[in-house]
Design a protein around this motif. Structure first.
Motif, PDB file in Angstrom:
ATOM      1  N   ARG A 295       0.735  -1.151   0.053  1.00  0.00           N
ATOM      2  CA  ARG A 295      -0.249  -0.083   0.196  1.00  0.00           C
ATOM      3  C   ARG A 295       0.692   1.680   0.148  1.00  0.00           C
ATOM      4  O   ARG A 295       1.027   2.165  -0.813  1.00  0.00           O
ATOM      5  CB  ARG A 295      -0.875  -0.336   1.047  1.00  0.00           C
ATOM      6  CG  ARG A 295      -2.226  -0.709   1.283  1.00  0.00           C
ATOM      7  CD  ARG A 295      -3.168  -0.170   2.233  1.00  0.00           C
ATOM      8  NE  ARG A 295      -4.350  -1.330   1.726  1.00  0.00           N
ATOM      9  CZ  ARG A 295      -4.789  -2.166   2.419  1.00  0.00           C
ATOM     10  NH1 ARG A 295      -3.678  -2.938   2.608  1.00  0.00           N
ATOM     11  NH2 ARG A 295      -5.234  -2.404   2.066  1.00  0.00           N
ATOM     12  N   LYS A 343     -11.473   4.264   2.923  1.00  0.00           N
ATOM     13  CA  LYS A 343     -10.650   5.065   2.391  1.00  0.00           C
ATOM     14  C   LYS A 343     -10.831   6.125   0.824  1.00  0.00           C
ATOM     15  O   LYS A 343     -11.183   5.562   0.123  1.00  0.00           O
ATOM     16  CB  LYS A 343      -9.126   4.715   2.243  1.00  0.00           C
ATOM     17  CG  LYS A 343      -9.508   4.180   4.388  1.00  0.00           C
ATOM     18  CD  LYS A 343      -8.414   2.426   4.448  1.00  0.00           C
ATOM     19  CE  LYS A 343      -9.057   1.617   4.351  1.00  0.00           C
ATOM     20  NZ  LYS A 343      -8.585   0.848   4.887  1.00  0.00           N
ATOM     21  N   THR A 344     -10.640   7.060   1.375  1.00  0.00           N
ATOM     22  CA  THR A 344     -10.458   7.565   0.048  1.00  0.00           C
ATOM     23  C   THR A 344      -8.933   7.084  -1.287  1.00  0.00           C
ATOM     24  O   THR A 344      -8.549   6.620  -1.022  1.00  0.00           O
ATOM     25  CB  THR A 344      -9.888   9.473  -0.191  1.00  0.00           C
ATOM     26  OG1 THR A 344      -9.560   9.537   0.522  1.00  0.00           O
ATOM     27  CG2 THR A 344     -11.185   9.658  -0.413  1.00  0.00           C
ATOM     28  N   GLY A 392      -7.751   1.793  -3.384  1.00  0.00           N
ATOM     29  CA  GLY A 392      -7.001   2.360  -4.572  1.00  0.00           C
ATOM     30  C   GLY A 392      -5.913   1.414  -4.769  1.00  0.00           C
ATOM     31  O   GLY A 392      -5.548   1.770  -6.186  1.00  0.00           O
ATOM     32  N   PRO A 393      -5.584   0.543  -4.323  1.00  0.00           N
ATOM     33  CA  PRO A 393      -4.141  -0.562  -4.397  1.00  0.00           C
ATOM     34  C   PRO A 393      -4.660  -1.337  -5.015  1.00  0.00           C
ATOM     35  O   PRO A 393      -3.559  -1.777  -5.848  1.00  0.00           O
ATOM     36  CB  PRO A 393      -3.755  -0.325  -3.066  1.00  0.00           C
ATOM     37  CG  PRO A 393      -4.278  -0.153  -2.192  1.00  0.00           C
ATOM     38  CD  PRO A 393      -5.443   0.711  -2.378  1.00  0.00           C
ATOM     39  N   GLN A 433     -19.778  -5.296  -2.736  1.00  0.00           N
ATOM     40  CA  GLN A 433     -18.994  -5.847  -3.531  1.00  0.00           C
ATOM     41  C   GLN A 433     -18.878  -7.354  -3.835  1.00  0.00           C
ATOM     42  O   GLN A 433     -19.281  -7.669  -3.274  1.00  0.00           O
ATOM     43  CB  GLN A 433     -16.902  -5.322  -2.620  1.00  0.00           C
ATOM     44  CG  GLN A 433     -16.919  -3.713  -2.479  1.00  0.00           C
ATOM     45  CD  GLN A 433     -15.557  -3.661  -2.029  1.00  0.00           C
ATOM     46  OE1 GLN A 433     -16.271  -4.017  -0.354  1.00  0.00           O
ATOM     47  NE2 GLN A 433     -14.916  -3.250  -2.184  1.00  0.00           N
ATOM     48  N   LYS A 504     -17.589 -10.493   8.044  1.00  0.00           N
ATOM     49  CA  LYS A 504     -16.553  -9.188   8.816  1.00  0.00           C
ATOM     50  C   LYS A 504     -17.957  -8.403   9.751  1.00  0.00           C
ATOM     51  O   LYS A 504     -18.602  -7.999   9.463  1.00  0.00           O
ATOM     52  CB  LYS A 504     -15.952  -7.928   7.442  1.00  0.00           C
ATOM     53  CG  LYS A 504     -15.800  -7.019   8.083  1.00  0.00           C
ATOM     54  CD  LYS A 504     -15.563  -5.979   7.016  1.00  0.00           C
ATOM     55  CE  LYS A 504     -14.811  -4.652   8.207  1.00  0.00           C
ATOM     56  NZ  LYS A 504     -13.644  -3.845   7.172  1.00  0.00           N
ATOM     57  N   ILE A 509     -13.623  -7.202   4.483  1.00  0.00           N
ATOM     58  CA  ILE A 509     -13.699  -7.441   2.514  1.00  0.00           C
ATOM     59  C   ILE A 509     -12.374  -8.253   1.996  1.00  0.00           C
ATOM     60  O   ILE A 509     -12.788  -9.090   1.024  1.00  0.00           O
ATOM     61  CB  ILE A 509     -14.471  -6.200   2.619  1.00  0.00           C
ATOM     62  CG1 ILE A 509     -15.996  -5.817   2.906  1.00  0.00           C
ATOM     63  CG2 ILE A 509     -14.888  -6.740   0.891  1.00  0.00           C
ATOM     64  CD1 ILE A 509     -16.452  -4.670   3.151  1.00  0.00           C
ATOM     65  N   GLU A 510     -11.564  -6.907   1.680  1.00  0.00           N
ATOM     66  CA  GLU A 510     -10.186  -7.168   0.853  1.00  0.00           C
ATOM     67  C   GLU A 510      -9.817  -8.837   1.521  1.00  0.00           C
ATOM     68  O   GLU A 510     -10.061  -8.651   3.126  1.00  0.00           O
ATOM     69  CB  GLU A 510     -10.008  -6.100   0.746  1.00  0.00           C
ATOM     70  CG  GLU A 510     -10.322  -4.892  -0.056  1.00  0.00           C
ATOM     71  CD  GLU A 510     -10.585  -5.575  -1.240  1.00  0.00           C
ATOM     72  OE1 GLU A 510      -9.773  -6.365  -1.814  1.00  0.00           O
ATOM     73  OE2 GLU A 510     -11.312  -4.352  -2.094  1.00  0.00           O
TER      74      GLU A 510
END
Ligand code: XMP
Length: 512
Positions: A295, A343-344, A392-393, A433, A504, A509-510
């Motif tokens: 990240r 997170k943005t 984002g990543p 998702q 969760k 989730i990821e």
């Protein structure tokens, strides 16, 4: 001119939530600094004032106070929480200092409905969060509602059209709170309920034009909902003065870059610069297995690439960002925050200052669902407006362990099959998702007469409302079967598909 309700902001984190509730009633409101002179409010033609809550005591040395002349404008005033103490303080009542904060659920009994509580049941659950309390009414006021800890939970001076409530009507924990706000707007202030998303857009466009003038704005486009809507809105306001930058970090999903180019260049005619930095990202990620490390590398490299691309674009004064209200607050201590805590995209935190750019954030006051409404009204397709969150990543945190071009390719193909099936059956829009995860585990299989030794793909499909908690989605078995057999048939290198059935918490989730 549209009718405007002024919300004077005394520092409560809930001020924006009040503004949102007013928008829900289809009335236009504007948040003003608490000290805005009454003359300016008069010049702006406001039809009512709401005094927000605030964390201070009205007696504190640094307490925010309004211009006392606001009470002489002849327009209705509604004081909420700290707003009631201000009314007490400025209009001749008594406010008692209290060390302890009263916080949480309470019960309201309405004694005199008046206009504010018109049409409501006599008993309601309410949400409190205050320190000081009104102990003596200002002249002209009567008590309209009581709670277990205050005889002045609701007060009014119907003649002057001043209303006060000690609790928070803007949070969902207060039963019928929105009706109280609507009663004030419509029943007391006489607001027409004709404010729409289109009006929001018209205002935002005028504001952006006034602020930007002839300057240039640069915006980092991620393809996600927020930056897409910000781009479309800025483009509507300033057209070719907007340049969008899209960084291909090599961790995108199948066809993603192409879709972004099609939409923004072909459809919107936006000046879009695509920076292909995939080789740089993959080189820096080579051999890195630790998730946080990945990240950090991805985030840092993004900022570096973005910054470099800005230099090559040339001078700009503004950096556009798709910041939403929930991104602005770090946490909402009370109340219902309908926003997800995702997170943005990438943190471009220090960038504007370093590049001497001013920030322009046209969605700063909005919540996610409102941003979606704006996006739809601007003509963005459903695929963008209702897109599932994507970190984002990117695929960087969906290829477990070390990342290679080969693994990314396998994951992209498997993920594309999953998305295709989810879209085909409409489940894509129903779950929070749905994505594939690449597992660097080889397992034995058979293909025709041959023995194979290939990788595993996991399906992560979850339901959630805010990403804070989630559960695995119970999809029909025949759909899962189809996804599985299509992936093992169509994606070379995969011979086994597994389904993640963890919630969760304890799992996230990821996978990384
Ligand atoms: P977790 O995995 O923590 O994810 O349950 C919650 C939500 O956040 C997204 N997510 C991220 N978004 N950068 C992002 O922009 C990240 O590093 C990141 N990690 C997780 C995730 O997709 C889910 O919606």
């Amino acid at each position: 001119m549209s009718q405007t309700i002024a919300v004077l902001d005394f520092g409560s984190q809930l001020t924006q939530v009040i503004a949102r509730r007013i928008r829900e009633c289809h009335v236009y409101s504007k948040i003003y600094h608490f000290s805005t002179p009454a003359e300016q409010l008069r010049a702006d033609g406001i039809i009512g004032i709401i005094l927000s809550g605030g964390p201070q005591s009205v007696y504190a040395r640094t307490a925010p106070h309004p211009d006392p002349k606001i009470f002489e404008l002849g327009v209705p005033v509604l004081g909420i929480c700290y707003g009631v103490q201000l009314m007490g303080h400025f209009l001749g009542g008594t406010v008692a200092l209290s060390k302890a904060r009263e916080y949480g659920h309470g019960h309201l009994t309405i004694k005199r409905p008046g206009r504010l509580f018109a049409g409501l049941p006599r008993k309601l659950r309410i949400w409190n969060s205050h320190g000081d309390k009104l102990t003596r009414l200002p002249p002209g006021f009567v008590a309209t509602a009581v709670s277990e800890n205050s005889p002045y939970s609701g007060i009014e001076d119907a003649k002057r059209r001043f209303y006060g409530i000690q609790f928070h009507p803007e949070v969902f924990h207060t039963e019928r709170g929105v009706d109280m706000i609507r009663n004030f707007l419509v029943g007391v202030c006489g607001a027409r309920q004709d404010w729409t998303t289109k009006d929001f857009i018209a205002h935002a466009v005028a504001d952006i034009r006034a602020r930007v003038g002839k300057s240039r704005v640069i915006l980092g486009l991620s393809g996600g909902v927020d930056s897409s809507v910000a781009a479309a809105l800025l483009h509507k306001a300033i057209g070719r003065q907007l340049t969008c930058v899209f960084v291909d970090n090599g961790l995108l999903r199948k066809g993603e870059r192409h879709a972004v180019e099609q939409l923004y260049r072909r459809h919107f005619h936006i000046d879009l610069r695509v920076v292909d930095a995939s080789r740089l990202f993959l080189r820096r990620l080579k051999g890195v297995t630790e998730p946080e490390q990945k990240r950090k590398i991805i985030g840092r490299t993004f900022v570096e690439v973005f910054e470099k691309s800005l230099r090559s674009i040339g001078h700009a004064d503004f950096l556009g960002q798709g910041t939403l209200y929930p991104d602005v607050i770090e946490s909402v201590s009370i109340g219902n925050n309908p926003a997800s805590l995702i997170k943005t995209h990438h943190n471009v935190g220090g960038l504007p200052a370093r590049m001497k750019l001013k920030l322009i954030e046209p969605l700063r006051e909005l919540f996610k669902d409102e941003v979606r409404a704006v996006g739809s009204a601007l003509g963005l397709p459903r695929e963008v407006v209702w897109r599932q969150p994507f970190p984002g990543p990117g695929l960087g945190v969906r290829v477990m362990g070390d990342i290679t071009a080969e693994k990314l390719e396998i994951l992209r193909d498997a993920d594309a099959v999953l998305q295709e099936e989810m879209m085909r059956t409409g489940y894509y829009w129903k779950v929070w998702q749905s994505f594939a995860v690449f597992l660097p585990v080889r397992t034995v299989g058979v293909f025709g007469d041959e023995r194979t030794y290939d990788y595993v793909v996991a399906l992560r499909i979850v339901e959630s409302t805010d990403a804070m908690t989630a559960d695995w989605a119970r999809l029909p078995h025949d759909l899962l079967q189809k996804i599985s057999s299509r992936i093992t048939n169509e994606v070379r290198g995969v011979s086994r598909v597994v389904l993640d059935i963890s919630s969760k918490p304890p799992a996230t989730i990821e996978w990384e």
